[in-house]
Design an enzyme around this catalytic site. Structure first.
Site, PDB file in Angstrom:
ATOM      1  N   ASP A  91      10.127  -5.394 -30.913  1.00 44.59           N
ATOM      2  CA  ASP A  91      10.217  -6.776 -31.385  1.00 44.59           C
ATOM      3  C   ASP A  91      10.281  -6.836 -32.910  1.00 44.59           C
ATOM      4  OD1 ASP A  91      10.371  -9.537 -31.226  1.00 44.59           O
ATOM      5  OD2 ASP A  91       8.193  -9.803 -31.267  1.00 44.59           O
ATOM      6  N   SER A 117       3.591 -14.505 -36.460  1.00 43.42           N
ATOM      7  CA  SER A 117       4.483 -13.445 -35.996  1.00 43.42           C
ATOM      8  C   SER A 117       5.308 -12.880 -37.145  1.00 43.42           C
ATOM      9  CB  SER A 117       5.426 -13.986 -34.915  1.00 43.42           C
ATOM     10  OG  SER A 117       4.711 -14.358 -33.766  1.00 43.42           O
ATOM     11  N   HIS A 146      11.814 -11.900 -32.394  1.00 44.47           N
ATOM     12  CA  HIS A 146      11.820 -13.180 -31.696  1.00 44.47           C
ATOM     13  C   HIS A 146      11.771 -14.372 -32.652  1.00 44.47           C
ATOM     14  CE1 HIS A 146       7.311 -12.863 -32.038  1.00 44.47           C
ATOM     15  NE2 HIS A 146       7.419 -14.186 -32.139  1.00 44.47           N
TER      16      HIS A 146
END
Length: 310
Positions: free
Chosen positions: A183, A262, A153
């Site tokens: 992800d 992230s 993402h």
């Protein structure tokens, strides 16, 4: 290229008398008086008494020099006493009392820091004239040729991916692999530092709730930053607030993580990567950390790049 000598090994020749200075005239030899022919041919010597005194004087000078040298040597090199275990224990204790060693978390951060990178996804503005940041995250080098793991993402839909390495080198990267169910994205940097270090990966097989872990990344673009906590649980599930992502078999941890973390590594106190930070629980629109973060186990992350399981 050989290093030039600092000092010359040759010595200057003795200077000769100038040509304008006349040499002293040699004395004209005179014949010895009658009866002194033996004295004229014998070399000049000191009388025996004077010779003995000179020898004694030189012997005394040498003895004094030897005594002075021995005294100086003893001052510089006192006799070494045998070192005992008590001496070693006392030295270690003094060192511990006067030196503050780095914490286990600090050692973990120092170990993983050379492998952590800043990842930025860029896209064009609506008018197509400007390039804007569309996502900031973190990545970790897992192969020293510039193979990087991050979250999908962070780079999904980016027209250009920028990478900043630990030493400040900035370059671009290509998306070479993806694992949407976890992800995960695999990047290949176009340039790498000469001394790039890959992170050490560790299986989660022996990971237990309560184990200490450290999250390293760029929260809100600030960093690299580090936060410490513990593993809160294993085999957790997460659904994004928009319902677009559903992840399972996650590591739950309480080390502080925020947007920008992230794709960053979750490491043990040995500095070994056990997971890739992928999400935080956000029950409110504030998108701030409330104490629950999730990471994809490194086994899943390794399979994304075709690496064999542990």
């Amino acid at each position: 290229m050989p290093r030039p000598a600092l000092y010359s090994s040759s010595r200057p020749a003795r200077s000769r008398a100038p040509a304008s200075v006349a040499a002293p005239e040699a004395p004209v030899p005179t014949a010895p008086p009658p009866g002194d022919a033996a004295a004229a041919t014998a070399p000049a010597t000191h009388p025996p008494a004077i010779r003995r005194q000179l020898l004694a004087l030189w012997a005394l000078v040498l003895l004094l020099a030897a005594l002075l040298a021995a005294s100086a040597w003893q001052q510089r090199n006192p006799a070494a006493r045998r070192i005992t275990q008590e001496d070693i224990d006392a030295a270690v204790l003094r060192t511990l009392e006067t030196t503050t060693p780095p914490s286990a978390a600090a050692r973990a951060v120092e170990s993983i820091a050379p492998s952590v990178v800043r990842v930025v996804g860029y896209s064009r503005s609506k008018n197509g004239k400007e390039e804007i940041e569309r996502g900031i995250g973190t990545g970790v080098v897992i192969v020293d040729k510039g193979v990087i793991l991050t979250n999908l993402h962070v780079v999904a839909g980016a027209e250009r991916i920028g990478i900043t390495f630990h030493d400040g080198l900035e370059t671009t990267a290509s998306l070479t692999g993806a694992q949407p169910e976890n992800d995960l994205a695999v990047l290949q940097a176009h340039k790498v530092p000469d001394d790039l270090e890959a992170a050490t990966l560790r299986s989660t097989q022996n990971l237990r709730p309560g184990d200490h872990v450290v999250a390293v990344g760029f929260p809100f673009g600030i960093g690299p930053s580090a936060s410490a906590g513990v593993v809160s649980g294993l085999e957790r599930e997460f659904t994004s607030p928009e319902g677009k992502r559903q992840l399972s078999n996650l590591i739950q941890f309480d080390a502080a993580a925020n947007p920008g973390n992230s794709g960053g590594p979750l490491v043990t106190l040995d500095g070994e990567v056990v997971g890739i930070v992928t999400a935080i629980l956000n029950p409110t629109p504030a998108r701030t950390f409330i104490g629950i973060g999730f990471a994809v186990p490194i086994e899943n992350a390794a399979s994304a790049v075709g690496m064999p399981p542990f």
